[in-house]
Design an enzyme around this catalytic site. Structure first.
Site, PDB file in Angstrom:
ATOM      1  N   ASP A   1      12.060  -2.143  10.965  1.00 52.98           N
ATOM      2  CA  ASP A   1      10.875  -1.798  10.180  1.00 52.98           C
ATOM      3  C   ASP A   1       9.996  -0.859  10.998  1.00 52.98           C
ATOM      4  O   ASP A   1       9.465  -1.237  12.039  1.00 52.98           O
ATOM      5  CB  ASP A   1      10.109  -3.081   9.827  1.00 52.98           C
ATOM      6  CG  ASP A   1       9.018  -2.874   8.797  1.00 52.98           C
ATOM      7  OD1 ASP A   1       8.350  -1.821   8.839  1.00 52.98           O
ATOM      8  OD2 ASP A   1       8.831  -3.765   7.957  1.00 52.98           O
TER       9      ASP A   1
ATOM     10  N   ALA B   1       8.459  -8.155   4.827  1.00 50.81           N
ATOM     11  CA  ALA B   1       7.959  -7.057   5.673  1.00 50.81           C
ATOM     12  C   ALA B   1       6.434  -7.015   5.642  1.00 50.81           C
ATOM     13  O   ALA B   1       5.823  -5.962   5.496  1.00 50.81           O
ATOM     14  CB  ALA B   1       8.547  -5.723   5.219  1.00 50.81           C
TER      15      ALA B   1
ATOM     16  N   SER C   1       4.591  -6.264   2.338  1.00 53.18           N
ATOM     17  CA  SER C   1       3.706  -5.454   3.174  1.00 53.18           C
ATOM     18  C   SER C   1       2.240  -5.896   3.017  1.00 53.18           C
ATOM     19  O   SER C   1       1.912  -7.051   3.287  1.00 53.18           O
ATOM     20  CB  SER C   1       3.920  -3.977   2.838  1.00 53.18           C
ATOM     21  OG  SER C   1       3.373  -3.134   3.816  1.00 53.18           O
ATOM     22  N   THR C   2       1.359  -5.023   2.540  1.00 54.93           N
ATOM     23  CA  THR C   2      -0.033  -5.408   2.294  1.00 54.93           C
ATOM     24  C   THR C   2      -0.097  -6.565   1.302  1.00 54.93           C
ATOM     25  O   THR C   2      -0.953  -7.445   1.415  1.00 54.93           O
ATOM     26  CB  THR C   2      -0.838  -4.209   1.755  1.00 54.93           C
ATOM     27  OG1 THR C   2      -0.807  -3.158   2.725  1.00 54.93           O
ATOM     28  CG2 THR C   2      -2.289  -4.572   1.465  1.00 54.93           C
TER      29      THR C   2
ATOM     30  N   TRP D   1       0.859  -1.190   0.000  1.00 49.78           N
ATOM     31  CA  TRP D   1       0.000   0.000   0.000  1.00 49.78           C
ATOM     32  C   TRP D   1       0.886   1.229   0.000  1.00 49.78           C
ATOM     33  O   TRP D   1       1.889   1.262   0.724  1.00 49.78           O
ATOM     34  CB  TRP D   1      -0.858  -0.036   1.270  1.00 49.78           C
ATOM     35  CG  TRP D   1      -1.766   1.139   1.470  1.00 49.78           C
ATOM     36  CD1 TRP D   1      -3.088   1.211   1.130  1.00 49.78           C
ATOM     37  CD2 TRP D   1      -1.461   2.404   2.070  1.00 49.78           C
ATOM     38  NE1 TRP D   1      -3.606   2.436   1.467  1.00 49.78           N
ATOM     39  CE2 TRP D   1      -2.617   3.191   2.053  1.00 49.78           C
ATOM     40  CE3 TRP D   1      -0.301   2.961   2.610  1.00 49.78           C
ATOM     41  CZ2 TRP D   1      -2.666   4.488   2.554  1.00 49.78           C
ATOM     42  CZ3 TRP D   1      -0.333   4.258   3.112  1.00 49.78           C
ATOM     43  CH2 TRP D   1      -1.514   5.010   3.083  1.00 49.78           C
TER      44      TRP D   1
ATOM     45  N   HIS E   1      11.441  -0.986   6.231  1.00 48.48           N
ATOM     46  CA  HIS E   1      10.265  -1.595   5.612  1.00 48.48           C
ATOM     47  C   HIS E   1      10.448  -1.745   4.103  1.00 48.48           C
ATOM     48  O   HIS E   1      10.086  -2.766   3.521  1.00 48.48           O
ATOM     49  CB  HIS E   1       9.034  -0.737   5.904  1.00 48.48           C
ATOM     50  CG  HIS E   1       7.754  -1.354   5.444  1.00 48.48           C
ATOM     51  ND1 HIS E   1       7.268  -2.539   5.956  1.00 48.48           N
ATOM     52  CD2 HIS E   1       6.848  -0.944   4.514  1.00 48.48           C
ATOM     53  CE1 HIS E   1       6.132  -2.839   5.361  1.00 48.48           C
ATOM     54  NE2 HIS E   1       5.851  -1.899   4.485  1.00 48.48           N
TER      55      HIS E   1
END
Length: 276
Positions: free
Chosen positions: A227, A122, A97-98, A31, A256
């Site tokens: 992160d 991450a 991530s997302t 994101w 991150h």
């Protein structure tokens, strides 16, 4: 080598890139970015003889800026639509991530028959928001604050996030790279504000615990211990424990956005995992 669109069951056009031949590696971005965030990985793995595929999440990048469906069920179904449209088999799924949540939910919801391995970088699972069952999570007002900034002045917010905590450019001795910051901003502003606003709830409030338990294929969990976006202690190690076949790799001091800032290390470790 091609790019194109696949239309989902609810009529959303999802943009994808499909380059090369060989074993497919499918990339799911974070994101509020787009498939462009995977440039360093796609070029590397293409040169290694893989077929590389990445899509723009609904409402992000070049995909339709729709007002609805910005939740993990739709994200997983959209990924499945890309996989089916391209008839990918034995795919390695890589999510940042997302995108890591998207990969986990896709594998649990759609099964593993078209997949071989997965990599979570991450990534947001098991659960980001603080709750009774997740005391180490971040308070909900953190995410409410992100939504407020997306709704009122995301252009400035999307400048400050990469210039600061996303890539660790706010750390002492860090050398901010203007191109990386501007490219993050460019990707973010290509997407729709509504998708990004709703996406905050999707990535922060989705509990992936049961999804992680369902996954049986080998999964590499990569997480930096510095992160500042998805804090290490409440994510990577917990996901690795919940997975039946998970391997945790911790990166000391990495931020991150480590697939961009430390692409050489991250790519080499993914390649070793794929070949292992």
């Amino acid at each position: 080598m091609k790019t194109g669109f696949v239309t989902t069951k609810d009529g959303v056009e999802i943009f994808y890139k499909d380059w090369g031949s060989g074993t497919p590696i499918v990339f799911s971005h974070g994101w509020p970015l787009s498939s462009d965030d995977w440039d360093a990985q796609m070029m590397f793995f293409l040169a290694q003889g893989f077929r590389v595929v990445a899509h723009d999440r609904r409402g992000h990048g070049r995909s339709s800026q729709v007002a609805t469906g910005h939740d993990m069920d739709h994200y997983a179904d959209d990924l499945a639509a890309v996989v089916q449209h391209l008839d990918l088999k034995g795919a390695i799924h890589v999510g940042h991530s997302t995108g890591g949540g998207e990969v986990v939910h896709y594998l649990a919801r759609h099964g593993e028959k078209r997949a071989a391995k997965a990599v979570l970088i991450a990534a947001v699972p098991p659960l980001m928001v603080k709750s009774a069952s997740n005391p180490g999570g971040l308070p909900k007002d953190v995410f409410d604050g992100i939504q407020q900034q997306v709704a009122t002045n995301r252009a400035q917010f999307y400048r400050d996030l990469p210039a600061g905590p996303f890539y660790g450019f706010n750390r002492p001795g860090a050398k901010p790279q203007e191109g990386i910051i501007q490219n993050w901003w460019r990707q973010g502003m290509m997407g729709g504000a509504k998708a990004h606003y709703d996406g905050v709830v999707a990535f922060s409030q989705t509990d992936f615990t049961e999804d992680l338990k369902k996954i049986t294929l080998p999964v590499l969990v990569q997480h930096g211990d510095d992160d500042q976006i998805v804090p290490y202690a409440d994510s990577g190690p917990l996901s690795a424990k919940l997975l039946k076949n998970g391997t945790l790799k911790t990166y000391k001091g990495y931020p991150h956005g480590m697939p961009t800032t430390h692409a050489d290390v991250i790519n080499a470790d993914i390649l070793a995992f794929i070949k292992g």
